[in-house]
Enzyme design. Structure first.
Site, PDB file in Angstrom:
ATOM      1  N   ASP A  46       0.834  -1.204   0.000  1.00 15.07           N
ATOM      2  CA  ASP A  46       0.000   0.000   0.000  1.00 15.07           C
ATOM      3  C   ASP A  46       0.865   1.249   0.000  1.00 15.07           C
ATOM      4  O   ASP A  46       2.059   1.214   0.317  1.00 15.07           O
ATOM      5  CB  ASP A  46      -0.951   0.000   1.200  1.00 15.07           C
ATOM      6  CG  ASP A  46      -0.232   0.008   2.542  1.00 15.07           C
ATOM      7  OD1 ASP A  46       0.784  -0.710   2.661  1.00 15.07           O
ATOM      8  OD2 ASP A  46      -0.676   0.717   3.457  1.00 15.07           O
ATOM      9  N   GLU A 105      -0.105  -0.977   5.643  1.00 10.96           N
ATOM     10  CA  GLU A 105       1.010  -0.578   6.509  1.00 10.96           C
ATOM     11  C   GLU A 105       0.982   0.914   6.808  1.00 10.96           C
ATOM     12  O   GLU A 105       1.450   1.343   7.865  1.00 10.96           O
ATOM     13  CB  GLU A 105       2.344  -0.945   5.843  1.00 10.96           C
ATOM     14  CG  GLU A 105       3.559  -0.815   6.761  1.00 10.96           C
ATOM     15  CD  GLU A 105       4.202   0.566   6.756  1.00 10.96           C
ATOM     16  OE1 GLU A 105       5.042   0.831   7.635  1.00 10.96           O
ATOM     17  OE2 GLU A 105       3.858   1.416   5.879  1.00 10.96           O
TER      18      GLU A 105
END
Length: 358
Positions: free
Chosen positions: A72, A130
């Site tokens: 991400d 994350e």
């Protein structure tokens, strides 16, 4: 539907990964593409949990290493699609995610597909969420649901380190100091007690504080203690009766979060202090034989990681871990985020040498 071809160069794979937007919460398309890319390879057992993809060899080697990276990114800000640029004689790939941290993920994808018979068993992990709340972190979710998938003797996290090695990480603790006063009209301030003024001693302590440099397993971690937020005030003509000061302590991995909290309670005695967030640090574990071979293979001297990273999740499981990936960490999240092409190539070469045992 966009596909990823592991036969492409790691630089081209980085470009293709970055052009598949995957802002936290929107990783599905990229996770699907990674899963499809790995499916044809018989030497890999491919598993999935949400938008986290795990691929591992099961060759019966004497050691297992875990190599992980998050897929991400922070939100895009007119920095996609990617493009190539030249700066000061170096070639760069520009765009969101190039540094944090799809270049590392692309290197991992290529090597996972090509290293059919590595010298150690390898668990490759590409995980989600994350860049947001720790409660959503895909690696943390795997650790909770499937801890056996994170088992290993050593771990490498592909966080950007400019192709250098950064061992372990500092821990982080955020606390809130609260003061109470007596509300009054500011024209008659003497009948009240100003809660903001009550923070003066705490601010003085912060301004005068000298952070420690602490040696842990041969690396020197520099600590820091900073005010990161202040709030208070009712109106422009009212003496405030409440105020808050947010403080962030980055502590060396020789301490636990509990040790760090105790240090702040001693430093700010007399204040109402509550813990707002805490994450343990991670010792570097560079004395492990796998770590020693890793440093030799990538031709690097380890440095400390001052920020917090997910290596701490491995450390909590008793697995020594380091950060190693392409990209200048100062460019992470920047609007001009860009990774040097030669760092992508260097990280691929270093990991390939280490995992091949050559």
């Amino acid at each position: 539907m966009r596909d990823l071809d592991p036969a492409a160069t790691s630089v081209e794979l980085t470009r293709r990964m970055c052009d598949i937007q995957s802002v936290s919460g929107g990783e599905r398309e990229l996770a699907d593409a990674i899963e499809r890319a790995l499916a044809p390879f018989a030497h890999l057992e491919v598993l999935r949990d949400g938008d986290a993809i795990v691929a591992r060899t099961n060759l019966g080697r004497g050691s297992r290493v875990v190599i992980a990276g998050h897929i991400d990114t922070v939100p895009v800000n007119e920095n996609l699609p990617t493009r190539f640029e030249e700066h000061d004689g170096r070639d760069y790939l520009w765009g969101r995610g190039t540094v944090d941290m799809k270049a590392g993920c692309a290197v991992h994808l290529k090597l996972a597909a090509e290293l059919v018979s590595p010298a150690v068993d390898v668990t490759w992990i590409w995980y989600d969420h994350e860049e947001v709340s720790a409660a959503l972190n895909g690696l943390g979710r795997l650790a909770d649901r499937h801890p056996e998938l994170l088992h290993g003797d050593f771990a490498v996290l592909g966080e950007p380190t400019a192709a250098e090695v950064e061992g372990g990480c500092n821990g982080t603790l955020r606390v809130i100091l609260r003061t109470r006063g007596v509300r009054a009209h500011s024209a008659r301030a003497w009948v009240g007690r100003n809660a903001i003024h009550g923070l003066a001693d705490a601010l003085r302590l912060l301004a005068e504080y000298e952070p420690a440099s602490v040696e842990v397993d041969g690396l020197v971690y520099r600590e820091s203690l900073s005010a990161v937020g202040i709030a208070g005030g009712i109106a422009g003509n009212v003496v405030p009766d409440a105020a808050e000061l947010a403080i962030n302590y980055r502590f060396a991995p020789d301490k636990s979060a509990r040790d760090a909290e105790q240090h702040l309670r001693e430093l700010f005695q007399g204040y109402d202090l509550t813990v707002d967030d805490a994450a343990e640090g991670a010792r570097p574990g560079l004395d492990h034989p796998l770590a020693e071979r890793f440093l030799a293979a990538v031709n690097a001297t380890a440095k400390p990681k001052y920020g917090w990273t997910d290596v701490a999740r491995f450390s909590a499981l008793g697995i020594p871990a380091v950060n190693y990936g392409p990209g200048d960490p100062l460019k992470a999240h920047a609007d001009d985020e860009r990774v040097a092409v030669d760092e992508i190539v260097s990280c691929e070469r270093g990991l390939r040498t280490w995992l091949s045992g050559s």
